[in-house]
Scaffold this motif. Sequence first.
Motif, mmCIF file in Angstrom:
data_model
loop_
_atom_site.group_PDB
_atom_site.id
_atom_site.type_symbol
_atom_site.label_atom_id
_atom_site.label_comp_id
_atom_site.label_asym_id
_atom_site.label_seq_id
_atom_site.Cartn_x
_atom_site.Cartn_y
_atom_site.Cartn_z
ATOM 1 N N PRO A 96 0.787 -1.243 0.000
ATOM 2 C CA PRO A 96 0.000 0.000 0.000
ATOM 3 C C PRO A 96 0.817 1.290 0.000
ATOM 4 O O PRO A 96 0.285 2.344 -0.357
ATOM 5 C CB PRO A 96 -0.845 -0.114 1.281
ATOM 6 N N ILE A 97 2.109 1.240 0.378
ATOM 7 C CA ILE A 97 2.851 2.510 0.438
ATOM 8 C C ILE A 97 3.955 2.636 -0.614
ATOM 9 O O ILE A 97 4.618 3.658 -0.691
ATOM 10 C CB ILE A 97 3.418 2.787 1.855
ATOM 11 N N VAL A 98 4.148 1.619 -1.417
ATOM 12 C CA VAL A 98 5.127 1.746 -2.510
ATOM 13 C C VAL A 98 4.556 2.720 -3.554
ATOM 14 O O VAL A 98 3.391 2.594 -3.937
ATOM 15 C CB VAL A 98 5.416 0.368 -3.153
ATOM 16 N N PRO A 99 5.350 3.700 -4.011
ATOM 17 C CA PRO A 99 4.814 4.683 -4.964
ATOM 18 C C PRO A 99 4.304 4.032 -6.260
ATOM 19 O O PRO A 99 4.869 3.049 -6.729
ATOM 20 C CB PRO A 99 6.015 5.581 -5.254
ATOM 21 N N ARG A 100 3.259 4.599 -6.808
ATOM 22 C CA ARG A 100 2.641 4.055 -8.032
ATOM 23 C C ARG A 100 3.627 3.993 -9.202
ATOM 24 O O ARG A 100 3.506 3.170 -10.085
ATOM 25 C CB ARG A 100 1.435 4.915 -8.476
ATOM 26 N N TYR A 101 4.598 4.923 -9.202
ATOM 27 C CA TYR A 101 5.568 4.964 -10.301
ATOM 28 C C TYR A 101 6.256 3.604 -10.462
ATOM 29 O O TYR A 101 6.508 3.139 -11.574
ATOM 30 C CB TYR A 101 6.610 6.052 -9.998
ATOM 31 N N ASN A 102 6.535 2.978 -9.318
ATOM 32 C CA ASN A 102 7.174 1.656 -9.339
ATOM 33 C C ASN A 102 6.302 0.662 -10.109
ATOM 34 O O ASN A 102 6.773 -0.027 -11.010
ATOM 35 C CB ASN A 102 7.397 1.207 -7.884
ATOM 36 N N TYR A 103 5.025 0.614 -9.730
ATOM 37 C CA TYR A 103 4.141 -0.386 -10.336
ATOM 38 C C TYR A 103 3.741 -0.016 -11.764
ATOM 39 O O TYR A 103 3.754 -0.853 -12.661
ATOM 40 C CB TYR A 103 2.873 -0.552 -9.487
ATOM 41 N N ASP A 104 3.352 1.250 -11.934
ATOM 42 C CA ASP A 104 2.748 1.628 -13.211
ATOM 43 C C ASP A 104 3.787 1.884 -14.302
ATOM 44 O O ASP A 104 3.555 1.567 -15.458
ATOM 45 C CB ASP A 104 1.871 2.877 -13.040
ATOM 46 N N THR A 105 4.910 2.477 -13.924
ATOM 47 C CA THR A 105 5.893 2.836 -14.943
ATOM 48 C C THR A 105 7.023 1.806 -15.043
ATOM 49 O O THR A 105 7.217 1.179 -16.080
ATOM 50 C CB THR A 105 6.476 4.241 -14.656
ATOM 51 N N LEU A 106 7.743 1.607 -13.955
ATOM 52 C CA LEU A 106 8.913 0.721 -14.033
ATOM 53 C C LEU A 106 8.529 -0.709 -14.384
ATOM 54 O O LEU A 106 9.119 -1.335 -15.268
ATOM 55 C CB LEU A 106 9.698 0.747 -12.706
#
Length: 846
Positions: free
Chosen positions: A271-281
Motif C-alpha cells: 500500500p505505500i510503494v509509490p505508483r511509479y514503481n508499479y505503473d511505470t517501471l
Amino acid sequence: MQIRFIMCSMLLLFVLNIGNAQEEYYFPEGVSFNKNIPSPSEFLGYEIGEWHTRHARLVSYMEKLAEISPNAQIQTIGYTHEKRPQIILTISSESNLANLENIRQEHLEHADPDGKEGEIGKMPVIVHLGYNVHGNEPSSSEVSMLVAYYLVAAQDPAVQNYLQKGVFHIEPTLNPDGRDRHTTWVNSNKGVPAVADPWDREHNEAWPSGRTNHYWFDLNRDWLPLTQVESQNRMAFYHKWLPNIVTDYHEMGSNSTYFFEPTKKFGSENPIVPRYNYDTLNTIFAKYHQEALDEIGSLYFTGERFDNSYPGYGSTYPDLHGALGIVYEQASSRGHIQNNGSEEITFPFSIRNHLRTSLATIRATIDNRELLLNWQRKFFRDARNNASGNVYVYGAKDKPGKTKQFTNLLLDHSIEVYRLKNDLKTDDRSFSKDFAYAVPGKQAQNLMVKSIFDKVTTFADSIFYDTSAWSMALAYDIPYTEISSRKLNMGKKITAEDLKTEIPEPVRSNYAYIIDWADFKAPAALYYLLKNEINIKAAFAPFSIETDKGLQDFGYGSLMISLHDQSSSPEEVYKLVSEASEKAGVPVHAVVSGRSAKGIDLGSPDFKDIGLPDIVMLTGEGTSGYEAGEIWFMLDTYLEMPVTKVDRYDFSRLDLSEYDILLMVSGNYDSLDSERIENWIKNGGTLITQRTASEWAIKKDISAIELKKNDKEKDSLARRDYAAKDKYEGARAVGGSFYQIDLDITHPLGFGYKKRTLPLYKNSRVFLEPGNDAFSKVAIFKSEPYLSGYIHPENLELISNSAALLAEKKGEGTLIMFSDDPNFRAMMLGTQRLFINALFFGSSIF
Ligand SMILES: [Zn+2]
C-alpha cells in the motif's frame, strides 16, 4: 596409455560438443564466447540441466571466473547456519572494478536526500541478480552460472556496453543449505534415463524439503524480520550498495507456465510503494520479459496471483528502497524431467526461460539506467519530504532486552534512531529518556519506518497469499507512540556500537540471588543454571526486597537461587550465576536476607521448584516444518536448549515416559495413538499443542474444550456462482493479522508480563471455546480484538471472545493449547514468552 589418451580426447570432444550445444540451446542466436573462459559445462563436466549443481561447485565456478576474468571479483558476505559460504560475484568493466569503492560511495550519496547528485551520465547502475531463495526451486542457480559466463565471456558489443554501464552483483544461491538438501535428493534419485512420471521418488522430496533453510525458515519471508543469519548477511550487503534492480527467482507448480511482474493491480501491491514503481517501471520491464519469452515460444502470464505486499519478500523489500524488485516464477520440473499431465517439463527448459528473462532484465536495466538512478534519488527525497513530521517514540524500562533487540532491527534496516533528551509523557504512556528512543518519520527510510510501526487496516483486496499485517512493533509488543516532532527534543543519533552495554558483574551474596523473570533474556539464564544443576525456585506471587541495588520489585515468575539448598559451593554458585548473567545479558540481584519488604518472603511455599524439562517434538511428513523449525531455532539459538525431534513415523516406538514435555505443532495426526498420549499426560506429562494440533486434541477428546464454529457455514441452501469461488474462499482464509488478547498475568503461563493486553498474531482457522474452568482461561481474545491486517467479518466474529491459550489438568499432567503459533517466524517476541512459560512452568500449574 594409448587407450587412455583416446578416452581423454573423446571426453574432451564430448565436453566441447555439449558446450556448443548448450550455448546454442540456452543463449540467443549469434553470440560467440571467449574460448579462454570455460563455460559452466566445461568446468563442471556435465551439461547444464543434466544434473543439479551442488552449492560448492557453483561457488567453485564463480571463483574460477573471478580468477581468470579481469571483469569479475568474488567475495563472501557471510556463512549460512551450516557454514556454507554466501558469495557474491561482482561483474563489471575493468575500469569500474578498479574504481569500485568510489562508485559505491557516489551511488550511496546520489541516493541520499542530503547527498550530492551524482554525474548521472557516467554513473553505473547497480544490479543485484539474486537466485534460488527457495532451495527446491533450483533452475535459477544454474542460470546464475550461465549469466556470469555470458557477462564475462560473450564477445558482443552489447555486453561490453552492459559492463561499462552496470555493476552486476550475482548472488547464485540465496539459500545454500536448502539448495543442497534438494540437490542431494534429486541427484541421488535420478534415473538414467530420467523418469518423467510424477510419482517417481525424484519428484517427491522427503520432508522438510529444500525450500527452507537449516531451521526450516522461508528466507523469502525474512527480509523484514531478519531472524536468520543468511538474511542478516544479505541485508548488510544490500545497504552497502542500495541496488537499483533486484531479481527474485522462483519456481511454481509443474502444471503452469511462467509468471513475471507486474502483480495484480492494487490487490497484490504494497500500500505505500509509490505508483511509479508499479505503473511505470514494472510496465517497462514487463515488455522486455514478454519479448524474451515470445522469442523462444514460451507461454507466460502476468498481472495476477502472486503477492507483492509484505515487505519481507525479496521482490517487495527493494520496492521500498527506490529499486525495482522483480519476482519471476517458472513451472517447476522439480527433478530433471516431469510430466505435468499435458506435457513434459524439463530442467533445461526451466533454466532457459529464467536465463532469457535474466538477460532481458539486464538489457532493460542498461537501457533505462538514467531513469532508474533518477528514480532512486527521487524516491528517497520524496519519502523524506512527504513524511508527516511525526516521530515514533518507543521502548520500555521493564523491557530493556527487547527494546535493544528492536533497536538493532531498525539499525539493520538503515533506519535513523535517536536518543531522547527528556522523559516523555503522553495521555496513556510514559517514556524514560534512558530506556526509550525516537525515530523521526522525516528520513530517507520513512517507508520502512512506516512498515515497521504502522498498522494496516484498509485493503484494496480481500485475498492474501500470506500475511496481511507486518508491524514489527506489534510483533515485538514494544510500547510506542507517534507524536509531532515539535513536541519532542531528540538527542544524539545512535549506532549499533552504542547499544553494546555491558551488564555489571553480580555482587556476591551468602544468602540468595534473584533474577527478574520479566527480563527478555531471563529464560536463557534459567536454562543455563538448570543445566548446571543449580536449584532454582520461581515466585508464584510478587514481592519487594532489599538488594545490592536497593529496594527492588519482582513480579510473578522471578527466579530465586538460594545458597542453602545447593549441592555446589557458594563460590561455584556465584561463578555459575555470573556466567548466566553474562551469557544471557540479564542483571542478577544479590540479597542478604529472606525477609521481603512486601509480598512473599523467600522461604514462602509460593516459591516453587523449577525442573529441567526433557522435551520431545513431533516432526516429519505431515507436520508443519515452519512451526517445528521456529521452536527448534528458538530453543537452539536463544535458550541453547536441546529438543529431540522425533519423526511422526517413529513415534509408536518412542518411550514417552522418558520425556516431560511433548510438543505438537500443526499437522495431520490421525494415525497417532491418542489414547497413549492421553495416558502419558495422566501420568504427569505436559502436552503443548498449537493450531491444528490443538484441534486434533479436541477432536480426539484429549481436551474437554470445544471448537467454536461458524453457524453461517451450515447454510446448505446457499448457492454461488462458480467464478466467485476463489474470491469467496480467499476472503475467508485467515492469512495472518494481529488481535488483542487479555492475558491472565497471575497465571504461570502469563508470568513475566506486566500488562494484561497483548497483541497476538493469528493465521489459523482454529477457534477455541474458552471452556468451563474459570481459572484456566489464560488468554482470551477481547470482544473487539482487531488490531491490524485483513480479516473477514465472519471470522472476526469467531475470534472475538474465543480462547488463545488454555491450560487443562488431566490426572497428574497438563494439556496446554494455543489456538495459534506464538513463535511465528521467530519474530513474535511479544508472544514467545507464553510458549517459554509453558516449557518451564507448565508442569507446576496444577
Ligand atoms: Zn519460491
